[in-house]
Design a protein around this motif. Structure first.
Motif, PDB file in Angstrom:
ATOM      1  N   GLY A 121       0.831  -1.194   0.000  1.00 60.62           N
ATOM      2  CA  GLY A 121       0.000   0.000   0.000  1.00 60.62           C
ATOM      3  C   GLY A 121       0.864   1.243   0.000  1.00 60.62           C
ATOM      4  N   VAL A 122       0.441   2.238  -0.758  1.00 64.77           N
ATOM      5  CA  VAL A 122       1.211   3.467  -0.902  1.00 64.77           C
ATOM      6  C   VAL A 122       0.531   4.628  -0.186  1.00 64.77           C
ATOM      7  CG1 VAL A 122       2.099   5.135  -2.569  1.00 64.77           C
ATOM      8  CG2 VAL A 122       2.152   2.699  -3.102  1.00 64.77           C
ATOM      9  N   ALA A 123      -0.734   4.871  -0.503  1.00 58.00           N
ATOM     10  CA  ALA A 123      -1.451   5.996   0.086  1.00 58.00           C
ATOM     11  C   ALA A 123      -2.943   5.742  -0.007  1.00 58.00           C
ATOM     12  CB  ALA A 123      -1.095   7.306  -0.628  1.00 58.00           C
ATOM     13  N   ALA A 124      -3.682   6.305   0.948  1.00 60.95           N
ATOM     14  CA  ALA A 124      -5.130   6.128   0.988  1.00 60.95           C
ATOM     15  C   ALA A 124      -5.794   7.464   1.282  1.00 60.95           C
ATOM     16  CB  ALA A 124      -5.513   5.110   2.060  1.00 60.95           C
ATOM     17  N   SER A 164     -14.232  12.195   4.590  1.00 55.11           N
ATOM     18  CA  SER A 164     -13.550  13.227   5.358  1.00 55.11           C
ATOM     19  C   SER A 164     -12.339  13.821   4.647  1.00 55.11           C
ATOM     20  CB  SER A 164     -13.096  12.653   6.693  1.00 55.11           C
ATOM     21  OG  SER A 164     -12.105  11.644   6.476  1.00 55.11           O
ATOM     22  N   GLY A 165     -11.810  13.111   3.661  1.00 53.41           N
ATOM     23  CA  GLY A 165     -10.581  13.558   3.022  1.00 53.41           C
ATOM     24  C   GLY A 165      -9.331  13.175   3.794  1.00 53.41           C
ATOM     25  N   THR A 166      -9.488  12.447   4.879  1.00 47.92           N
ATOM     26  CA  THR A 166      -8.338  11.976   5.651  1.00 47.92           C
ATOM     27  C   THR A 166      -7.441  11.136   4.760  1.00 47.92           C
ATOM     28  OG1 THR A 166      -9.623  11.954   7.687  1.00 47.92           O
ATOM     29  CG2 THR A 166      -7.636  10.603   7.646  1.00 47.92           C
ATOM     30  N   THR A 167      -6.126  11.338   4.934  1.00 46.68           N
ATOM     31  CA  THR A 167      -5.165  10.607   4.121  1.00 46.68           C
ATOM     32  C   THR A 167      -4.206   9.807   4.997  1.00 46.68           C
ATOM     33  OG1 THR A 167      -3.682  12.515   4.073  1.00 46.68           O
ATOM     34  CG2 THR A 167      -5.258  12.305   2.265  1.00 46.68           C
ATOM     35  N   TYR A 168      -3.714   8.720   4.426  1.00 55.46           N
ATOM     36  CA  TYR A 168      -2.700   7.902   5.068  1.00 55.46           C
ATOM     37  C   TYR A 168      -1.605   7.629   4.048  1.00 55.46           C
ATOM     38  CZ  TYR A 168      -6.429   6.783   8.433  1.00 55.46           C
ATOM     39  OH  TYR A 168      -7.437   6.845   9.362  1.00 55.46           O
ATOM     40  N   TYR A 169      -0.385   7.509   4.530  1.00 52.69           N
ATOM     41  CA  TYR A 169       0.742   7.222   3.657  1.00 52.69           C
ATOM     42  C   TYR A 169       1.612   6.131   4.240  1.00 52.69           C
ATOM     43  CZ  TYR A 169      -0.364  11.678   1.396  1.00 52.69           C
ATOM     44  OH  TYR A 169      -0.999  12.690   0.733  1.00 52.69           O
ATOM     45  N   ALA A 170       2.170   5.329   3.350  1.00 46.50           N
ATOM     46  CA  ALA A 170       3.219   4.417   3.770  1.00 46.50           C
ATOM     47  C   ALA A 170       4.456   5.233   4.112  1.00 46.50           C
ATOM     48  CB  ALA A 170       3.526   3.431   2.645  1.00 46.50           C
ATOM     49  N   ASP A 171       5.231   4.759   5.078  1.00 46.99           N
ATOM     50  CA  ASP A 171       6.396   5.520   5.522  1.00 46.99           C
ATOM     51  C   ASP A 171       7.368   5.802   4.384  1.00 46.99           C
ATOM     52  OD1 ASP A 171       6.632   3.968   8.825  1.00 46.99           O
ATOM     53  OD2 ASP A 171       5.441   5.656   8.091  1.00 46.99           O
ATOM     54  N   ILE A 187     -14.012  -0.095   1.612  1.00 42.31           N
ATOM     55  CA  ILE A 187     -14.375   0.485   2.897  1.00 42.31           C
ATOM     56  C   ILE A 187     -13.127   0.471   3.776  1.00 42.31           C
ATOM     57  CG2 ILE A 187     -15.830   0.310   4.928  1.00 42.31           C
ATOM     58  CD1 ILE A 187     -17.358   1.027   2.415  1.00 42.31           C
ATOM     59  N   CYS A 188     -12.678   1.647   4.125  1.00 39.97           N
ATOM     60  CA  CYS A 188     -11.485   1.777   4.959  1.00 39.97           C
ATOM     61  C   CYS A 188     -11.896   2.083   6.385  1.00 39.97           C
ATOM     62  CB  CYS A 188     -10.579   2.904   4.438  1.00 39.97           C
ATOM     63  SG  CYS A 188      -9.835   2.584   2.836  1.00 39.97           S
ATOM     64  N   SER A 189     -11.144   1.517   7.337  1.00 39.83           N
ATOM     65  CA  SER A 189     -11.415   1.824   8.737  1.00 39.83           C
ATOM     66  C   SER A 189     -10.183   2.363   9.450  1.00 39.83           C
ATOM     67  CB  SER A 189     -11.946   0.582   9.462  1.00 39.83           C
ATOM     68  OG  SER A 189     -11.013  -0.479   9.354  1.00 39.83           O
ATOM     69  N   THR A 190      -9.025   1.811   9.162  1.00 39.09           N
ATOM     70  CA  THR A 190      -7.787   2.272   9.778  1.00 39.09           C
ATOM     71  C   THR A 190      -6.694   2.342   8.712  1.00 39.09           C
ATOM     72  OG1 THR A 190      -6.953   0.073  10.280  1.00 39.09           O
ATOM     73  CG2 THR A 190      -8.397   1.101  11.934  1.00 39.09           C
ATOM     74  N   ALA A 191      -5.618   3.034   9.067  1.00 40.44           N
ATOM     75  CA  ALA A 191      -4.499   3.129   8.131  1.00 40.44           C
ATOM     76  C   ALA A 191      -3.909   1.753   7.852  1.00 40.44           C
ATOM     77  CB  ALA A 191      -3.422   4.058   8.697  1.00 40.44           C
TER      78      ALA A 191
END
Length: 128
Positions: free
Chosen positions: A47-50, A57-64, A102-106
């Motif tokens: 996974g790269v980014a979500a 919400s537009g919340t984003t997550y990124y791989a380190d 459906i995403c729930s957590t990073a």
């Protein structure tokens, strides 16, 4: 049913940039996120980014390994999610896929859990 189409891949030199697009169509409001993944030859998918999208919400997550270099964003009106990739490195070479689900957590989203629909991918090649 949701359809995803990626575009924007190509070949660039190290240090260069690419901007990938993922356009969704169909019953998109059954999903709450888009996640970019990549898979290099002989390696596992990662996974790269979500982003929480589709009026989320537009919340984003990124791989380190992409923090500070890649940015995920959305154009809500176009049902399109972008992955702006800067300061690219040869190790970024891979097939890049977007997925919807459906995403729930990073951890869950970047791990691929909950993804119901996948695009066919776009190839990114970085030369040194």
């Amino acid at each position: 049913e949701v359809q995803l189409v990626e575009s924007g891949g190509g070949s660039v030199q190290a240090g260069g940039s690419l901007n990938l697009s993922c356009t969704a169509s169909g019953y998109v409001y059954s999903m709450n996120c888009i996640v970019w993944f990549r898979q290099a030859p002989g390696k596992e998918r990662e996974g790269v980014a979500a982003i929480y999208t589709f009026a989320g919400s537009g919340t984003t997550y990124y791989a380190d390994f992409v923090k500070g270099r890649f940015t995920i964003s959305e154009d809500y009106a176009k049902n399109t999610v972008y992955l702006q990739m800067n300061n690219m490195e040869p190790k970024d070479t891979a097939m890049y896929y977007c997925a919807a689900g459906i995403c729930s957590t990073a951890t869950q989203s970047l791990g691929g859990g909950g993804m119901d629909y996948w695009g066919k991918g776009t190839l990114v090649t970085i030369s040194s």
